[in-house]
Scaffold this motif. Structure first.
Motif, PDB file in Angstrom:
ATOM      1  N   TYR A  17       0.823  -1.211   0.000  1.00  0.00           N
ATOM      2  CA  TYR A  17       0.000   0.000   0.000  1.00  0.00           C
ATOM      3  C   TYR A  17       0.854   1.256   0.000  1.00  0.00           C
ATOM      4  O   TYR A  17       0.489   2.272  -0.588  1.00  0.00           O
ATOM      5  CB  TYR A  17      -0.945  -0.005   1.205  1.00  0.00           C
ATOM      6  CG  TYR A  17      -2.062  -1.033   1.073  1.00  0.00           C
ATOM      7  CD1 TYR A  17      -2.395  -1.549  -0.178  1.00  0.00           C
ATOM      8  CD2 TYR A  17      -2.766  -1.466   2.180  1.00  0.00           C
ATOM      9  CE1 TYR A  17      -3.402  -2.481  -0.305  1.00  0.00           C
ATOM     10  CE2 TYR A  17      -3.786  -2.404   2.055  1.00  0.00           C
ATOM     11  CZ  TYR A  17      -4.094  -2.912   0.807  1.00  0.00           C
ATOM     12  OH  TYR A  17      -5.084  -3.834   0.685  1.00  0.00           O
ATOM     13  N   MET A  18       2.015   1.178   0.691  1.00  0.00           N
ATOM     14  CA  MET A  18       2.898   2.355   0.672  1.00  0.00           C
ATOM     15  C   MET A  18       3.448   2.591  -0.722  1.00  0.00           C
ATOM     16  O   MET A  18       3.527   3.731  -1.187  1.00  0.00           O
ATOM     17  CB  MET A  18       4.057   2.153   1.646  1.00  0.00           C
ATOM     18  CG  MET A  18       3.658   2.165   3.102  1.00  0.00           C
ATOM     19  SD  MET A  18       5.120   2.344   4.131  1.00  0.00           S
ATOM     20  CE  MET A  18       4.683   1.322   5.501  1.00  0.00           C
ATOM     21  N   ILE A  19       3.829   1.473  -1.390  1.00  0.00           N
ATOM     22  CA  ILE A  19       4.350   1.615  -2.750  1.00  0.00           C
ATOM     23  C   ILE A  19       3.278   2.225  -3.643  1.00  0.00           C
ATOM     24  O   ILE A  19       3.508   3.180  -4.371  1.00  0.00           O
ATOM     25  CB  ILE A  19       4.800   0.252  -3.309  1.00  0.00           C
ATOM     26  CG1 ILE A  19       5.969  -0.292  -2.507  1.00  0.00           C
ATOM     27  CG2 ILE A  19       5.182   0.370  -4.780  1.00  0.00           C
ATOM     28  CD1 ILE A  19       6.462  -1.640  -2.982  1.00  0.00           C
TER      29      ILE A  19
ATOM     30  N   ASN B 134      -1.083   9.695   7.046  1.00  0.00           N
ATOM     31  CA  ASN B 134      -0.210   8.638   7.540  1.00  0.00           C
ATOM     32  C   ASN B 134      -0.892   7.364   8.011  1.00  0.00           C
ATOM     33  O   ASN B 134      -0.438   6.719   8.949  1.00  0.00           O
ATOM     34  CB  ASN B 134       0.680   9.166   8.676  1.00  0.00           C
ATOM     35  CG  ASN B 134       1.593  10.250   8.175  1.00  0.00           C
ATOM     36  OD1 ASN B 134       2.217  10.089   7.139  1.00  0.00           O
ATOM     37  ND2 ASN B 134       1.642  11.353   8.869  1.00  0.00           N
ATOM     38  N   VAL B 135      -1.993   6.985   7.413  1.00  0.00           N
ATOM     39  CA  VAL B 135      -2.583   5.686   7.718  1.00  0.00           C
ATOM     40  C   VAL B 135      -2.224   4.732   6.578  1.00  0.00           C
ATOM     41  O   VAL B 135      -2.394   5.078   5.410  1.00  0.00           O
ATOM     42  CB  VAL B 135      -4.120   5.785   7.837  1.00  0.00           C
ATOM     43  CG1 VAL B 135      -4.702   4.419   8.161  1.00  0.00           C
ATOM     44  CG2 VAL B 135      -4.492   6.800   8.880  1.00  0.00           C
ATOM     45  N   VAL B 136      -1.692   3.541   6.925  1.00  0.00           N
ATOM     46  CA  VAL B 136      -1.330   2.599   5.876  1.00  0.00           C
ATOM     47  C   VAL B 136      -2.585   1.892   5.401  1.00  0.00           C
ATOM     48  O   VAL B 136      -3.152   1.068   6.113  1.00  0.00           O
ATOM     49  CB  VAL B 136      -0.323   1.556   6.385  1.00  0.00           C
ATOM     50  CG1 VAL B 136       0.112   0.650   5.242  1.00  0.00           C
ATOM     51  CG2 VAL B 136       0.873   2.236   7.003  1.00  0.00           C
ATOM     52  N   GLN B 137      -3.078   2.259   4.220  1.00  0.00           N
ATOM     53  CA  GLN B 137      -4.220   1.561   3.641  1.00  0.00           C
ATOM     54  C   GLN B 137      -4.227   1.783   2.138  1.00  0.00           C
ATOM     55  O   GLN B 137      -3.470   2.601   1.623  1.00  0.00           O
ATOM     56  CB  GLN B 137      -5.525   2.056   4.255  1.00  0.00           C
ATOM     57  CG  GLN B 137      -5.735   3.555   4.102  1.00  0.00           C
ATOM     58  CD  GLN B 137      -7.020   4.004   4.767  1.00  0.00           C
ATOM     59  OE1 GLN B 137      -7.814   3.188   5.193  1.00  0.00           O
ATOM     60  NE2 GLN B 137      -7.238   5.295   4.834  1.00  0.00           N
ATOM     61  N   PHE B 138      -5.112   1.051   1.451  1.00  0.00           N
ATOM     62  CA  PHE B 138      -5.147   1.179   0.000  1.00  0.00           C
ATOM     63  C   PHE B 138      -5.453   2.631  -0.358  1.00  0.00           C
ATOM     64  O   PHE B 138      -6.387   3.228   0.179  1.00  0.00           O
ATOM     65  CB  PHE B 138      -6.216   0.254  -0.595  1.00  0.00           C
ATOM     66  CG  PHE B 138      -6.197   0.271  -2.094  1.00  0.00           C
ATOM     67  CD1 PHE B 138      -5.281  -0.513  -2.787  1.00  0.00           C
ATOM     68  CD2 PHE B 138      -7.058   1.084  -2.803  1.00  0.00           C
ATOM     69  CE1 PHE B 138      -5.243  -0.483  -4.161  1.00  0.00           C
ATOM     70  CE2 PHE B 138      -7.022   1.115  -4.179  1.00  0.00           C
ATOM     71  CZ  PHE B 138      -6.108   0.328  -4.857  1.00  0.00           C
ATOM     72  N   PRO B 139      -4.610   3.230  -1.240  1.00  0.00           N
ATOM     73  CA  PRO B 139      -4.790   4.657  -1.515  1.00  0.00           C
ATOM     74  C   PRO B 139      -6.095   4.979  -2.223  1.00  0.00           C
ATOM     75  O   PRO B 139      -6.365   4.486  -3.310  1.00  0.00           O
ATOM     76  CB  PRO B 139      -3.589   4.990  -2.406  1.00  0.00           C
ATOM     77  CG  PRO B 139      -3.122   3.693  -2.957  1.00  0.00           C
ATOM     78  CD  PRO B 139      -3.446   2.675  -1.925  1.00  0.00           C
ATOM     79  N   GLN B 140      -6.942   5.761  -1.558  1.00  0.00           N
ATOM     80  CA  GLN B 140      -8.133   6.300  -2.200  1.00  0.00           C
ATOM     81  C   GLN B 140      -8.062   7.812  -2.089  1.00  0.00           C
ATOM     82  O   GLN B 140      -7.488   8.330  -1.121  1.00  0.00           O
ATOM     83  CB  GLN B 140      -9.389   5.787  -1.504  1.00  0.00           C
ATOM     84  CG  GLN B 140      -9.698   4.352  -1.871  1.00  0.00           C
ATOM     85  CD  GLN B 140     -10.710   3.767  -0.939  1.00  0.00           C
ATOM     86  OE1 GLN B 140     -10.449   3.660   0.255  1.00  0.00           O
ATOM     87  NE2 GLN B 140     -11.861   3.413  -1.469  1.00  0.00           N
TER      88      GLN B 140
END
Lengths: 306, 449
Positions: free
Chosen positions: B225-227, B384-390
């Motif tokens: 998800y970060m990538i 700064n929340v690691v999740q699928f980028p929306q």
């Protein structure tokens, strides 16, 4: 003439329609171009104006000349950060100037085109594209941990030196190349040695360019944050000893702004953030003006020579 | 007549003196080299393990071992090679200078001076080896011998180069400094790989790159998800920044009256010089609240905010590079197009932009590099929340992942952060190298005038 025109129009089918459509398209595109330029300028002006309007009222002599404490509400100044920033600027420039200058001198005055020069140019280019966070990680592992400097201003300075080395080399190189060959030839014909020519003729002529490079470097150092957060750290104590401070951790203005802005709930911290941002903006603006002034002087003297 | 004779004699004397000086320099550097080599047998480093202390000479660094809780521990191979190479390099340098090969000799002396530094750099892995074996406190202190080796190597190198005269010495010094950027890039690459691979090896490359869960406390290290956030953020910034930047560049290169260009160009320059923290701060106080106002159900810290901030930050790069590329197009192209009856705007879009294509592309790639590597500004606006980028949700890109957890991480967690750094570094290297290739091609195309 007029008959020719009419004939041409008839040959092209519906030329008037075609032409007007093209004119509309041109107008739209030209409008877009002006709009985009306006957007660019507006973003800049808006950003600067908003921060200055919010921040300048909080700047006072007290703010600039007292120390800071996270606990004590009466100590809200930024003097330690100003001093740390100065330390980092001065020491980094002391390290990077001889290195960058020598490299530029070698590349312009001595090097013959070959594999080595290609390698140097390629790596300098690569180095200028590496983001500062990578420099931060590298500086932390190598200078702070492996070479045992700890999180200190010195480690920050060494990291920053690598960071701005490409800028210094490239800008200095340009100014060295701008020195006319006839100067060198004249000096050589009078019997001066190569080193004498380089240090006595070429370098003094290129001095304004070298100064511009240093000021650009200063701008980078003042604005840098990601490379310094792990290497020079976040301490905000007033320096106790003049030289001992180099081995202490010290927070720069940018990191102070980051820290203050992160404490979003505290209104006092926000005021400090606005004021620090204004101080930074003013600094960067002054450095920018100084650099362009110097390069204008340099251009003028180059033209006078030519 | 007498005068001339005197002069020649003077010259003779001068030459003799120069030769004598050369010989003195050569002998002095050989003696210093011998002294440096002799340091091989003097105490070099002391290891304090818990309460006991072991003192090693360089010789013992190569051959010796330390008995820790029954297991003999030898030092890392790199330290051994460096320690053994140091006196050899000194001796070789000494022989070479007596054989009148000053260049090779000074190279040897430089290597000799570098060797103790290499030993010192391995110190970190030495201490972690001991810590793994259950020693509570590991410290190393270095003796005078190390400083002597370093200084002796440098002095001998300078002396041996000066046998060939000051000019040659100066050239050598300039060359050494010029090679520093090569050295820096090499060392950075080596360290990023060395620091980044252990965690990847432990977690597994697939799990690391394609894992979707980032929870260091429960041992889950997936950075997909970060990538994706970094990639989406950069793409978005480029989509917004490139048209605006390109059009601004066209404005500056073609349409702007001189006085207006004199205002816009410095403005763009200034935009490039503003610290990234200030952009982040601006995003925090303007863009994030604005997004919150438009979409009331969100927090405002979002991928959209990140994209907008990055778009502003890549503007100056794209404007500068594109304007240079547009100006490099030969005037004859433009004249030909205008002569054929094309309008100015038509000429710009049909002739100038296609001709400057590769330069503009280079600017875009440079912008991509900026956007992917940008750290502080992004941290301040992305949530700064690691999740699928929306678009309207909080996200965390690679750079933020490194900075946010660095201060309190340890062990595998910290190593994983360095692995994130390595992934970022690989991205940047790909971008950089393609930039170099494309801008080189661009130079070839633009250079045909």
């Amino acid at each position: 003439m007029a008959a020719n025109n009419v004939q041409a129009m008839n040959a092209a089918g519906h030329p008037s329609l075609h032409r007007s459509r093209r004119r509309v398209k041109d107008r739209v595109l030209a409008g877009l171009i002006y709009l985009c330029a306006a957007v660019t300028v507006c973003v800049l002006v808006g950003l600067i104006a908003y921060i200055l309007i919010q921040g300048v009222p909080y700047i006072s002599w007290d703010f600039l000349s007292t120390s800071y404490s996270a606990r004590d509400k009466s100590l809200q100044g930024i003097l330690p950060m100003i001093i740390n920033t100065l330390y980092i600027v001065v020491i980094t420039l002391l390290i990077v100037t001889p290195v960058g200058l020598s490299a530029a001198i070698y590349l312009t005055q001595y090097a013959k085109q070959g594999r080595l020069v290609k390698a140097i140019r390629f790596t300098t280019e690569v180095l200028s594209g590496v983001p500062s966070i990578i420099f931060g990680l590298f500086g932390y592992t190598v200078f702070c941990v492996m070479l045992g400097m700890g999180v200190s201003i010195l480690a920050g300075c060494l990291t920053m030196s690598i960071c701005i080395l490409p800028t210094i080399i490239r800008t200095t190189e340009e100014s060295l190349l701008a020195v006319p060959d006839s100067y060198k030839e004249g000096a050589l014909a009078l019997g001066a040695g190569k080193l004498r020519v380089v240090l006595g003729i070429v370098l003094p002529c290129a001095m304004p360019g070298v100064l511009t490079a240093l000021i650009l470097g200063m701008g980078r150092i003042v604005g840098e944050s990601a490379a310094l957060i792990f290497t020079s750290g976040m301490a905000y104590d007033m320096p106790k000893e003049f030289f001992g401070h180099i081995l202490q951790s010290g927070r720069t203005l940018t990191l102070h702004l980051y820290q203050m802005a992160s404490q979003a709930t505290d209104p006092d911290a926000f005021h400090i953030a606005y004021a620090t941002a204004s101080v930074l903006l003013i600094l960067v603006f002054l450095l920018n003006r100084l650099a362009s002034l110097l390069s204008r002087v340099f251009d003028k003297s180059a033209k006078a020579r030519a | 007549m007498e005068n001339i004779l005197e002069k020649t004699m003077n010259n003779e004397g001068k030459r003799r003196r120069a030769l004598l000086r050369q010989r003195c320099f050569a002998i002095a550097s050989a003696v210093i080299a011998l002294a440096g080599a002799a340091m091989f047998f003097l105490p070099f480093v002391t290891f304090h393990l818990g309460k006991t202390a072991y003192t090693f000479t360089s010789l013992q660094v190569v051959t010796g071992f330390i008995n820790v809780n029954g297991t003999p521990v030898t030092l890392p191979l790199l330290a051994k090679i460096a320690a053994a190479a140091c006196p050899l390099a000194f001796l070789a340098g000494g022989v070479l200078i007596l054989l009148k090969m000053p260049r090779l000799a000074s190279g040897g002396f430089m290597l000799a001076a570098l060797a103790p530094l290499v030993v010192m750099m391995t110190g970190n892995s030495i201490s972690s080896t001991f810590l793994d074996l259950g020693v509570s406190r590991v410290e190393m202190s270095y003796h005078v011998a190390m400083a002597v080796m370093l200084v002796a190597g440098l002095v001998a190198a300078v002396l041996s180069m000066s046998t060939k005269g000051v000019d040659r010495l100066a050239e050598a010094v300039f060359l050494v400094f010029a090679c520093m950027s090569v050295g820096a890039v090499t060392i950075i690459t080596i360290y990023m790989i060395a620091a980044g691979t252990p965690a990847i090896a432990e977690i597994g490359l697939g799990n690391f790159l394609f894992g979707t869960e980032w929870a260091p406390s429960s041992g889950k290290y997936g950075i997909l998800y970060m990538i994706l956030t970094s990639v989406f953020g950069t793409l978005g910034a480029i989509l917004i920044g490139v048209p605006i930047g390109l059009f601004t560049a066209i404005f500056l290169a073609e349409l702007a009256p001189r006085r207006l260009a004199g205002i816009v160009r410095p403005a763009v320059e200034l935009l490039a010089g503003i610290p990234s923290v200030i952009y982040g701060f601006f995003g925090m106080i303007i863009i994030v609240p604005a997004i919150k106002a438009v979409f009331p159900n969100t927090f405002g810290d979002s991928l959209l905010a990140m994209i907008l901030i990055l778009a502003i930050m890549v503007l100056p790069t794209i404007v500068n590079v594109s304007e240079t590329a547009l100006r490099a197009v030969p005037v004859s192209y433009k004249e030909a197009s205008l002569a054929l009856g094309n309008t100015h705007i038509g000429t710009i879009f049909k002739v100038l932009v296609p001709a400057a294509k590769s330069g503009i592309l280079a600017g875009v790639i440079l912008g991509v590099g900026r956007a992917i590597g940008e750290t502080m500004a992004v941290i301040m606006v992305c949530g700064n929340v690691v999740q699928f980028p929306q678009l309207l949700q909080s996200v965390r890109p690679l750079t933020a992942g490194v900075v946010l957890e660095m201060s309190y991480s340890y062990g595998l967690h910290r190593q994983a952060l360095f692995s994130i750094g390595l992934v970022l570094f690989v991205f940047i290297m790909i971008v950089n190298i393609s930039f170099t290739l494309i801008s080189r091609r661009g130079v070839k195309i633009d250079g045909r005038e």
